[in-house]
Each structure stands twice: as C-alpha cells, then as structure tokens.
Design an enzyme around this catalytic site. Structure first.
Site, PDB file in Angstrom:
ATOM      1  N   LYS A 188       4.086 -10.640 -42.834  1.00 31.92           N
ATOM      2  CA  LYS A 188       4.077  -9.756 -41.664  1.00 31.92           C
ATOM      3  C   LYS A 188       5.524  -9.397 -41.413  1.00 31.92           C
ATOM      4  CE  LYS A 188       2.150  -7.785 -37.983  1.00 31.92           C
ATOM      5  NZ  LYS A 188       1.089  -6.774 -38.056  1.00 31.92           N
ATOM      6  N   HIS A 245      -8.671  -8.721 -35.594  1.00 29.95           N
ATOM      7  CA  HIS A 245      -7.437  -8.078 -36.009  1.00 29.95           C
ATOM      8  C   HIS A 245      -6.270  -8.446 -35.092  1.00 29.95           C
ATOM      9  CE1 HIS A 245      -5.073  -4.959 -38.026  1.00 29.95           C
ATOM     10  NE2 HIS A 245      -4.558  -4.699 -36.829  1.00 29.95           N
ATOM     11  N   HIS A 251      -1.308 -10.624 -33.493  1.00 30.20           N
ATOM     12  CA  HIS A 251      -0.365 -10.400 -32.398  1.00 30.20           C
ATOM     13  C   HIS A 251      -0.549 -11.416 -31.279  1.00 30.20           C
ATOM     14  CE1 HIS A 251       0.976  -6.630 -34.159  1.00 30.20           C
ATOM     15  NE2 HIS A 251      -0.285  -6.307 -34.350  1.00 30.20           N
TER      16      HIS A 251
END
Length: 283
Positions: free
Chosen positions: A218, A156, A172
């Site tokens: 995103k 993730h 990220h």
C-alpha cells in the site's frame, strides 16, 4: 468554502464531539512514525523509512466496548483477493447485523441519522435505516476485473483487499492495521507526504502511511487514527448520502480534510477515506 460544505463541516464537528470512544494519542495509544517512506512500489524496497512497527502501545481495554467488539468480529469474514467470490455464511450475516445494531445506538450514529432524515436521504424508521446501511456497506458487488461478487464497501474500506497479489487496495482503518501488525502481517514502511501534505504529527488523528500486507504494498494509505468505528461509519455514510461529487472538503477540530467517497453503481460505497489538507491554526 461553499454553503453545503459549511453545513456538512458543522455536522462532522458534531460527530467528532460525540465520539466518546475516541482514543487519546500518547495516552491510550502510541505510534512511532519514524521516517518518510520511499516511492518504490517493490515490497523489498531498500528505502524503507521505518525499522520498527508503527504501534508501540494500544490500550486494548477499548476493544471490549460493544462497537469495537462487534467491529473486530467482522475483520476475519473476507477473502482478501479481489476476483475470489465472497461467500457470506449465516453466522457472518448475523455478525453484520449485530454490528449495525450496536452502531445505531451510539450518539454519533444517532446524530447522523437525524440529519439524514431531515435531508430526506434516509428513512426515519430504525429498521429501515439499518437496511439502508446494510445495502451501502455489506451488499456484495463485483469489483473491477471480476465477474462475480467479490467485494463490499465494508471489506474494502475497513478490512483491505489485494489485487493481483501485489497491490493492497482499500485498507483505511487503524484497528485492522494495529491487529494485523500485532500478528506480524504488516510491515510499516514509513509515512507518506507530498508537496501539498502537512508534516505528519503523532499526536494528531489523520495520517498517510505506507505498508506491506499479504505480499502486497500500500504505497499511500490515508487513515483516521484512534477514532471509534461509529465515528468513521457515521462520517462516511453521511458523505456517501449527501455528496454526489465523490470529494467533499470539511473542517472540524484541528483539521481541514477532503473526504474521498467513490460510489459503486450509486448503491454501494466503492471506497472512502480522509485526505489531510492542513492542520488548522498552524503557522
């Protein structure tokens, strides 16, 4: 700032100071922020704030370093769609362990481990510590809406996932962003700011960005730019184990940052990322 945050800030500053593999903006890599991204969720949004890629240059020699090499080997081990169960092959499991073996030998991770042992949050034995890290980051679990294990903290946060084919969740990490953009899988849309965000700076290490990936968008992804895998891994592990609040404010280098760290069943990382609050010493 409360005392716990002060202590954690000092610890994060040590991790930052020990990040010997961090890249220098403008020298080891160059980015082009261009314009502010629009607020539209559509992938074909006409308010795209960037006509060019985010990265204009990265010195890829850094990717030959042990932790970078081990990290990059993990990025192709996952199904991006949530709901599709993950199958971990013996080869992929070996790659996970090789990455952890490399990470725990770094100055940043050694310092984080020492602190966690002092706080009675991690075992002193290195083998047991690696087992703890494996559980936190690599054990599979079912993300919301799925009945079968389809996600992990590592996937993730560092690799990225898609939900319903239209939304990018997680994602990220700057290395994954750079490599996916280089392959033509990322369309950078511009930087994201709101009323509480400082104006982004190409020569600073924390940015909020908008981009599309694998037909999903995103809308706002907050990312450390140019840092090493060991810095992020140490920082996020530290926040996960020391803070039950899921949001912790820390100050280090030029930055006031909120580290968001959501737990999944108190055993695994659900998500974690930095939110830049302000640049220090900036009028």
């Amino acid at each position: 700032m409360i005392e716990g945050d002060r202590e954690l800030s000092a610890m994060v500053q040590e991790l930052w100071d020990n990040d010997v593999n961090r890249l220098q903006p403008g020298k080891d890599y160059r980015i082009s922020l261009q314009g502010k991204a629009g607020n539209n969720m559509a992938i074909n949004d006409n308010s795209d704030g960037a006509g060019y890629p985010l990265f204009s240059f990265v010195d890829e020699n850094i990717f030959k370093k042990e932790t970078f090499l081990a990290f990059i080997s993990l990025l192709d081990n996952y199904e991006s769609d949530t709901g599709k169960p993950e199958i971990v092959t013996p080869e992929e499991e070996a790659e996970n362990h090789k990455f952890l073996d490399a990470i725990v030998q770094t100055a940043a991770m050694k310092r984080a481990h020492k602190y966690l042992v002092e706080k009675h949050l991690s075992p002193q034995d290195e083998t047991q510590f690696k087992k703890q890290l494996y559980r936190i980051w690599f054990e599979l679990y079912a993300r919301r809406g799925s009945s079968r294990p389809d996600s992990s903290g590592f996937e993730h946060v560092f690799v990225g996932e898609t939900r319903g084919g239209r939304t990018v969740i997680g994602f990220h990490n700057w290395i994954q962003l750079y490599l996916q953009e280089k392959l033509g899988h990322i369309d950078y849309k511009g930087y994201s700011v709101d009323a509480n965000s400082p104006q982004p700076d190409e020569n600073r290490h924390i940015l909020a960005l908008q981009f599309s990936w694998k037909k999903g968008i995103k809308t706002k992804g907050s990312i450390f730019m140019g840092v090493s895998p060991e810095f992020e891994f140490a920082l996020y592990t530290l926040c996960f184990l020391t803070s039950p609040n899921e949001r912790v404010k820390v100050q280090f280098s030029f930055y006031d940052v909120e580290i968001v760290c959501h737990h999944h069943n108190q055993k695994h990382i659900g998500t974690t990322y930095p939110v830049l609050l302000r640049y220090q010493n900036q009028e």
